[in-house]
Design an enzyme around this catalytic site. Structure first.
Site, PDB file in Angstrom:
ATOM      1  N   TYR A  43       0.819  -1.215   0.000  1.00  0.00           N
ATOM      2  CA  TYR A  43       0.000   0.000   0.000  1.00  0.00           C
ATOM      3  C   TYR A  43       0.856   1.270   0.000  1.00  0.00           C
ATOM      4  CZ  TYR A  43      -3.974  -3.030   1.102  1.00  0.00           C
ATOM      5  OH  TYR A  43      -4.944  -4.011   1.070  1.00  0.00           O
TER       6      TYR A  43
ATOM      7  N   ASP B  71      -4.841  -7.007   5.851  1.00  0.00           N
ATOM      8  CA  ASP B  71      -6.092  -6.312   5.562  1.00  0.00           C
ATOM      9  C   ASP B  71      -7.188  -7.344   5.307  1.00  0.00           C
ATOM     10  OD1 ASP B  71      -7.917  -4.411   4.905  1.00  0.00           O
ATOM     11  OD2 ASP B  71      -6.903  -3.691   3.103  1.00  0.00           O
TER      12      ASP B  71
ATOM     13  N   LYS C 231       3.691 -15.259   1.569  1.00  0.00           N
ATOM     14  CA  LYS C 231       3.675 -16.124   0.386  1.00  0.00           C
ATOM     15  C   LYS C 231       5.121 -16.371  -0.035  1.00  0.00           C
ATOM     16  CE  LYS C 231       0.585 -17.012  -2.200  1.00  0.00           C
ATOM     17  NZ  LYS C 231       0.009 -18.348  -2.442  1.00  0.00           N
TER      18      LYS C 231
END
Ligand code: NAD
Length: 369
Positions: free
Chosen positions: A142, A250, A193
């Site tokens: 972000y 989030d 990940k």
């Protein structure tokens, strides 16, 4: 230590209504537990824009930097939807988070037994659930550069966001998760990940470094974030503290939050580095927004805001016993059947008002003495 200081920014919509009940609880702690707080109040969001033409003045920002904890209600509303992006109410909130460097966002997912029927999952999967998601809040995709929408020579357009993390950014949020775990079930599960992203490999290595060097007493596991999403709805009670990055956090924290039912029940804390007095920079706020559809009707559920204050007692003022007292008072009124409108199931019932819910919680606090 000096009298702890609180800055209340009630904001817009139902913000002042739910914060009104928190103020009564703060007064209760002064009267009945001899816990005085130095409380000041100011404007944020649309209320600040109406008064000053900006969603957060420099003076309010400076006050927020000085106090021990900020309590925020909610910001926004339809009256401000057409404002320029730079002065929208949400910019006030983002400025607070950014300038206070609140990098660790704590979102508990706790299911009160009395509300277990509210979850979309089976009762035995959520009853008694108590997990904490720690989301990194000030970096990652972000904020990473480069970002933007670019024209390509072939006439196509390209949208870019950059997932990036540095060693120190990962280590500080990992520490925050390990510290929390020590006060809870002593288990951390880190999610990323690492199978497909370099930033995920670094995340896993750095969390492991912090664990081996600073918190070997805490149990650490790693999970790919997509599997984490599945496990959260399959058997959420396997987790204690989950630590993850901004983007995955989030999504995973919203998913976990909904395990527990209503938006009116969900508190949060955003913490930064310790200040000189040892307390972390901190802001506490309900997860919900300003709920314009029910503003001014006495329908808002104040519990998310009240539980946010309980988090302040626990994480800013290190008073787990009083935080437990307040959480137990909430649990008791729910067990006794007190319900604001958002907590009524399809079978209906008679809802109580925001103030009546505050009354019931104060009565339960009295009964706890
Ligand atoms: P919202 O959270 O305000 O409301 C969503 C739904 O949940 C509404 O039906 C509302 O009535 C209900 N609800 C929310 N809190 C409740 C409570 N305490 N008790 C009972 N019911 C409750 O989200 P929205 O409608 O998407 O957004 C409304 C405004 O709030 C927008 O301007 C948005 O930008 C802003 N917003 C602010 C924050 C914040 O201040 N942190 C967060 C989300 C949205």
């Amino acid at each position: 230590m000096n009298t702890p200081s609180l800055l209340i920014l009630a904001g817009d919509g139902i913000g002042p209504e739910v914060m009104g009940e928190v103020k009564r609880i703060i007064t209760w702690y002064g009267d009945k537990r001899d816990m005085e707080f130095d409380v000041s109040e100011d404007l944020v969001g649309g209320a600040a824009y109406d008064a000053h033409g900006t969603p957060l003045t420099d003076e309010t920002m400076a006050k927020a930097q000085e106090v021990d904890a900020v309590l925020l209600g909610a910001v926004g509303g339809p009256a401000y939807d057409d404002l320029d992006f730079s002065v929208k109410p949400e910019r006030g909130l983002l400025r607070l988070r950014k300038e206070m460097d609140l990098f660790s966002n704590l979102r508990p997912a706790q299911c009160f037994d009395a509300l277990a029927d509210f979850s979309s999952l089976k009762q035995d999967i959520v009853a008694g659930l108590d997990i904490m998601i720690v989301r990194e809040l000030t970096s990652g995709s972000y904020f990473g550069e480069p970002r933007g929408i670019f024209d390509l020579p072939n006439g196509e357009r390209e949208g870019i966001n950059t997932q990036r993390y540095t060693t120190s950014e990962i280590r500080r949020v990992a520490r925050s998760a390990f510290e929390l775990a020590r006060k809870r079930g002593n288990k951390v599960c880190s999610m990323e990940k690492a199978n497909v992203m370099e930033s995920g490999i670094l995340w896993r290595e750095e969390v492991t470094w912090v664990h081996e060097n600073e918190y070997p007493d805490v149990e650490l596991s790693h999970m790919y974030a997509d599997n984490g999403a599945m496990q959260l709805v399959r058997w959420p009670k396997q987790f204690d503290v989950i630590v993850t990055d901004n983007l995955f956090g989030d999504i995973l924290s919203d998913c976990a939050a909904m395990l527990t039912g209503s938006l009116g029940m969900l508190p949060s804390a955003s913490l930064g580095l310790p200040m000189e007095n040892g307390r972390p920079k901190a802001m506490y706020e309900p997860v919900h927004g300003s709920a314009p559809d029910i503003t001014g009707q006495g329908k808002a559920n104040p519990i998310a805001c009240i539980l946010s204050f309980a988090m302040a007692l626990r994480y800013s003022f290190n008073d787990g016993a009083e935080a437990d007292r307040l959480e137990k008072a909430v649990e008791k009124v729910l067990a006794d059947g007190a319900r604001t409108a958002d907590l009524l199931g399809p079978e209906g019932g008679s809802p109580i008002s925001t103030t009546e819910m505050g009354d019931a919680i104060l009565a339960a606090l009295d009964a706890s003495l």
